[in-house]
Design a protein around this motif. Sequence first.
Motif, PDB file in Angstrom:
ATOM      1  N   VAL A 143       0.931  -1.076  -0.158  1.00 13.01           N
ATOM      2  CA  VAL A 143       0.036   0.157  -0.001  1.00 13.01           C
ATOM      3  C   VAL A 143       0.634   1.246   0.205  1.00 13.01           C
ATOM      4  O   VAL A 143       1.606   1.403   0.815  1.00 13.01           O
ATOM      5  CB  VAL A 143      -0.941   0.073   1.341  1.00 13.01           C
ATOM      6  CG1 VAL A 143      -1.882   1.223   1.250  1.00 13.01           C
ATOM      7  CG2 VAL A 143      -1.848  -1.243   1.267  1.00 13.01           C
ATOM      8  N   ILE A 144       0.796   2.133  -0.847  1.00 10.89           N
ATOM      9  CA  ILE A 144       1.710   3.260  -1.301  1.00 10.89           C
ATOM     10  C   ILE A 144       0.756   4.593  -0.909  1.00 10.89           C
ATOM     11  O   ILE A 144      -0.158   4.671  -1.791  1.00 10.89           O
ATOM     12  CB  ILE A 144       2.370   3.303  -2.791  1.00 10.89           C
ATOM     13  CG1 ILE A 144       2.890   2.048  -3.099  1.00 10.89           C
ATOM     14  CG2 ILE A 144       3.161   4.404  -2.931  1.00 10.89           C
ATOM     15  CD1 ILE A 144       4.250   1.656  -2.191  1.00 10.89           C
ATOM     16  N   LYS A 162       5.451  10.191  15.830  1.00 13.20           N
ATOM     17  CA  LYS A 162       6.787  11.026  14.828  1.00 13.20           C
ATOM     18  C   LYS A 162       6.927   9.839  13.647  1.00 13.20           C
ATOM     19  O   LYS A 162       7.089  10.442  12.524  1.00 13.20           O
ATOM     20  CB  LYS A 162       7.738  11.007  15.791  1.00 13.20           C
ATOM     21  CG  LYS A 162       9.070  11.486  14.995  1.00 13.20           C
ATOM     22  CD  LYS A 162      10.263  11.655  15.560  1.00 13.20           C
ATOM     23  CE  LYS A 162      11.441  12.296  15.052  1.00 13.20           C
ATOM     24  NZ  LYS A 162      11.388  12.283  13.509  1.00 13.20           N
ATOM     25  N   GLU A 163       6.893   8.626  13.714  1.00 10.97           N
ATOM     26  CA  GLU A 163       7.292   7.808  12.586  1.00 10.97           C
ATOM     27  C   GLU A 163       6.261   7.873  11.788  1.00 10.97           C
ATOM     28  O   GLU A 163       6.334   7.731  10.385  1.00 10.97           O
ATOM     29  CB  GLU A 163       7.266   6.210  13.194  1.00 10.97           C
ATOM     30  CG  GLU A 163       8.474   5.960  13.987  1.00 10.97           C
ATOM     31  CD  GLU A 163       8.332   6.348  15.665  1.00 10.97           C
ATOM     32  OE1 GLU A 163       7.324   6.713  15.946  1.00 10.97           O
ATOM     33  OE2 GLU A 163       9.485   6.440  16.236  1.00 10.97           O
ATOM     34  N   ALA A 164       4.925   7.856  11.989  1.00  5.14           N
ATOM     35  CA  ALA A 164       3.785   7.985  11.311  1.00  5.14           C
ATOM     36  C   ALA A 164       3.687   9.427  10.369  1.00  5.14           C
ATOM     37  O   ALA A 164       3.629   9.325   9.217  1.00  5.14           O
ATOM     38  CB  ALA A 164       2.405   8.235  11.919  1.00  5.14           C
ATOM     39  N   LYS A 165       4.139  10.396  11.328  1.00  7.67           N
ATOM     40  CA  LYS A 165       4.447  11.554  10.515  1.00  7.67           C
ATOM     41  C   LYS A 165       5.454  11.707   9.449  1.00  7.67           C
ATOM     42  O   LYS A 165       5.230  12.268   8.326  1.00  7.67           O
ATOM     43  CB  LYS A 165       4.776  12.937  11.470  1.00  7.67           C
ATOM     44  CG  LYS A 165       4.786  14.166  10.918  1.00  7.67           C
ATOM     45  CD  LYS A 165       5.090  15.271  11.992  1.00  7.67           C
ATOM     46  CE  LYS A 165       5.332  16.717  11.552  1.00  7.67           C
ATOM     47  NZ  LYS A 165       6.178  16.818  10.577  1.00  7.67           N
ATOM     48  N   ASP A 166       6.390  10.958   9.781  1.00  8.22           N
ATOM     49  CA  ASP A 166       7.647  11.006   8.775  1.00  8.22           C
ATOM     50  C   ASP A 166       7.223  10.133   7.680  1.00  8.22           C
ATOM     51  O   ASP A 166       7.692  10.549   6.373  1.00  8.22           O
ATOM     52  CB  ASP A 166       8.909  10.218   9.459  1.00  8.22           C
ATOM     53  CG  ASP A 166       9.467  10.928  10.527  1.00  8.22           C
ATOM     54  OD1 ASP A 166       9.441  12.147  10.463  1.00  8.22           O
ATOM     55  OD2 ASP A 166      10.210  10.398  11.458  1.00  8.22           O
ATOM     56  N   VAL A 167       6.259   9.032   7.554  1.00 12.09           N
ATOM     57  CA  VAL A 167       5.876   8.467   6.529  1.00 12.09           C
ATOM     58  C   VAL A 167       4.927   9.332   5.606  1.00 12.09           C
ATOM     59  O   VAL A 167       5.202   9.321   4.398  1.00 12.09           O
ATOM     60  CB  VAL A 167       5.001   7.159   6.866  1.00 12.09           C
ATOM     61  CG1 VAL A 167       4.173   6.747   5.843  1.00 12.09           C
ATOM     62  CG2 VAL A 167       5.792   6.018   7.527  1.00 12.09           C
ATOM     63  N   VAL A 168       3.985  10.209   6.480  1.00 10.75           N
ATOM     64  CA  VAL A 168       3.230  11.031   5.831  1.00 10.75           C
ATOM     65  C   VAL A 168       4.171  12.106   4.870  1.00 10.75           C
ATOM     66  O   VAL A 168       3.658  12.558   3.921  1.00 10.75           O
ATOM     67  CB  VAL A 168       2.155  11.557   6.709  1.00 10.75           C
ATOM     68  CG1 VAL A 168       1.369  12.659   5.878  1.00 10.75           C
ATOM     69  CG2 VAL A 168       1.165  10.527   7.035  1.00 10.75           C
ATOM     70  N   ASP A 169       4.991  12.705   5.826  1.00  7.34           N
ATOM     71  CA  ASP A 169       5.805  13.720   5.077  1.00  7.34           C
ATOM     72  C   ASP A 169       6.632  13.337   3.990  1.00  7.34           C
ATOM     73  O   ASP A 169       7.119  13.780   3.222  1.00  7.34           O
ATOM     74  CB  ASP A 169       6.919  14.233   6.175  1.00  7.34           C
ATOM     75  CG  ASP A 169       6.137  15.070   7.016  1.00  7.34           C
ATOM     76  OD1 ASP A 169       4.997  15.617   6.748  1.00  7.34           O
ATOM     77  OD2 ASP A 169       6.582  15.437   8.360  1.00  7.34           O
ATOM     78  N   GLY A 170       7.106  11.933   3.820  1.00 10.39           N
ATOM     79  CA  GLY A 170       7.861  11.109   2.724  1.00 10.39           C
ATOM     80  C   GLY A 170       7.039  10.679   1.643  1.00 10.39           C
ATOM     81  O   GLY A 170       7.642  10.162   0.769  1.00 10.39           O
ATOM     82  N   ALA A 171       5.623  11.116   1.679  1.00 12.14           N
ATOM     83  CA  ALA A 171       4.883  10.564   0.542  1.00 12.14           C
ATOM     84  C   ALA A 171       5.425  11.089  -0.933  1.00 12.14           C
ATOM     85  O   ALA A 171       5.890  12.070  -0.974  1.00 12.14           O
ATOM     86  CB  ALA A 171       3.619  11.012   0.650  1.00 12.14           C
ATOM     87  N   PRO A 172       5.298  10.210  -1.877  1.00 17.37           N
ATOM     88  CA  PRO A 172       5.018   8.877  -1.924  1.00 17.37           C
ATOM     89  C   PRO A 172       5.805   7.937  -1.338  1.00 17.37           C
ATOM     90  O   PRO A 172       7.049   7.894  -1.304  1.00 17.37           O
ATOM     91  CB  PRO A 172       4.973   8.535  -3.397  1.00 17.37           C
ATOM     92  CG  PRO A 172       5.900   9.341  -4.063  1.00 17.37           C
ATOM     93  CD  PRO A 172       6.042  10.777  -3.193  1.00 17.37           C
ATOM     94  N   LYS A 173       5.169   7.191  -0.398  1.00 13.11           N
ATOM     95  CA  LYS A 173       5.935   6.015   0.688  1.00 13.11           C
ATOM     96  C   LYS A 173       5.100   5.116   0.882  1.00 13.11           C
ATOM     97  O   LYS A 173       3.796   5.137   0.816  1.00 13.11           O
ATOM     98  CB  LYS A 173       6.366   6.818   1.649  1.00 13.11           C
ATOM     99  CG  LYS A 173       7.518   6.028   2.553  1.00 13.11           C
ATOM    100  CD  LYS A 173       8.159   6.762   3.547  1.00 13.11           C
ATOM    101  CE  LYS A 173       9.077   6.099   4.301  1.00 13.11           C
ATOM    102  NZ  LYS A 173      10.322   6.645   4.596  1.00 13.11           N
ATOM    103  N   ALA A 174       5.723   3.633   0.969  1.00 14.44           N
ATOM    104  CA  ALA A 174       4.862   2.510   1.452  1.00 14.44           C
ATOM    105  C   ALA A 174       4.639   2.476   2.680  1.00 14.44           C
ATOM    106  O   ALA A 174       5.001   2.895   3.623  1.00 14.44           O
ATOM    107  CB  ALA A 174       5.682   1.248   1.170  1.00 14.44           C
ATOM    108  N   VAL A 175       3.368   2.434   2.798  1.00 13.14           N
ATOM    109  CA  VAL A 175       2.590   2.451   4.284  1.00 13.14           C
ATOM    110  C   VAL A 175       2.561   0.764   5.035  1.00 13.14           C
ATOM    111  O   VAL A 175       2.962   0.719   6.090  1.00 13.14           O
ATOM    112  CB  VAL A 175       1.149   2.854   4.458  1.00 13.14           C
ATOM    113  CG1 VAL A 175       0.588   2.992   5.832  1.00 13.14           C
ATOM    114  CG2 VAL A 175       1.286   4.338   3.953  1.00 13.14           C
ATOM    115  N   LYS A 176       2.349   0.081   4.012  1.00  9.16           N
ATOM    116  CA  LYS A 176       2.108  -1.367   4.261  1.00  9.16           C
ATOM    117  C   LYS A 176       2.866  -2.139   3.235  1.00  9.16           C
ATOM    118  O   LYS A 176       2.467  -1.982   2.112  1.00  9.16           O
ATOM    119  CB  LYS A 176       0.805  -1.961   4.514  1.00  9.16           C
ATOM    120  CG  LYS A 176      -0.089  -1.378   5.966  1.00  9.16           C
ATOM    121  CD  LYS A 176       0.816  -2.023   7.087  1.00  9.16           C
ATOM    122  CE  LYS A 176      -0.101  -3.206   7.637  1.00  9.16           C
ATOM    123  NZ  LYS A 176       0.150  -3.804   8.933  1.00  9.16           N
TER     124      LYS A 176
END
Length: 120
Positions: A56-57, A81-95
């Motif tokens: 899931v990207i 913080k980790e979730a915010k880093d994922v969101v800020d790094g979009a496009p990025k794999a979530v799962k």
Amino acid sequence: MSKDDILEAVGAMSVMDLNDLVKAFEEKFGVSAAAVAGPAAAGPAAAVEEQTEFNVILTEVGANKVGVIKAVREITGLGLKEAKDVVDGAPKAVKEAVSKADADAAKKKLEDAGAKADIK
């Protein structure tokens, strides 16, 4: 006439002539050219159907960044913080490497939060 002679003659034909030749073969021998291409075309499709793990990207965050961060936390179990880093790094794999059902559920949660997501 040898096979080489036939191949040479077919190679020199125009596309329209080849189309007519195929139709003549179909009528004379009661076969369909589409049936010949079927197994070859089914090969790649069968490989796609066998995919059991999906990613899931997160492609776009959208206007509701806080809601998307909450959705990422819920999906992944990550900290704030980790979730915010994922969101800020979009496009990025979530799962990664999840079942189709889990991937669809995660994508729906992200989209409900206002983000755009893809399943690959």
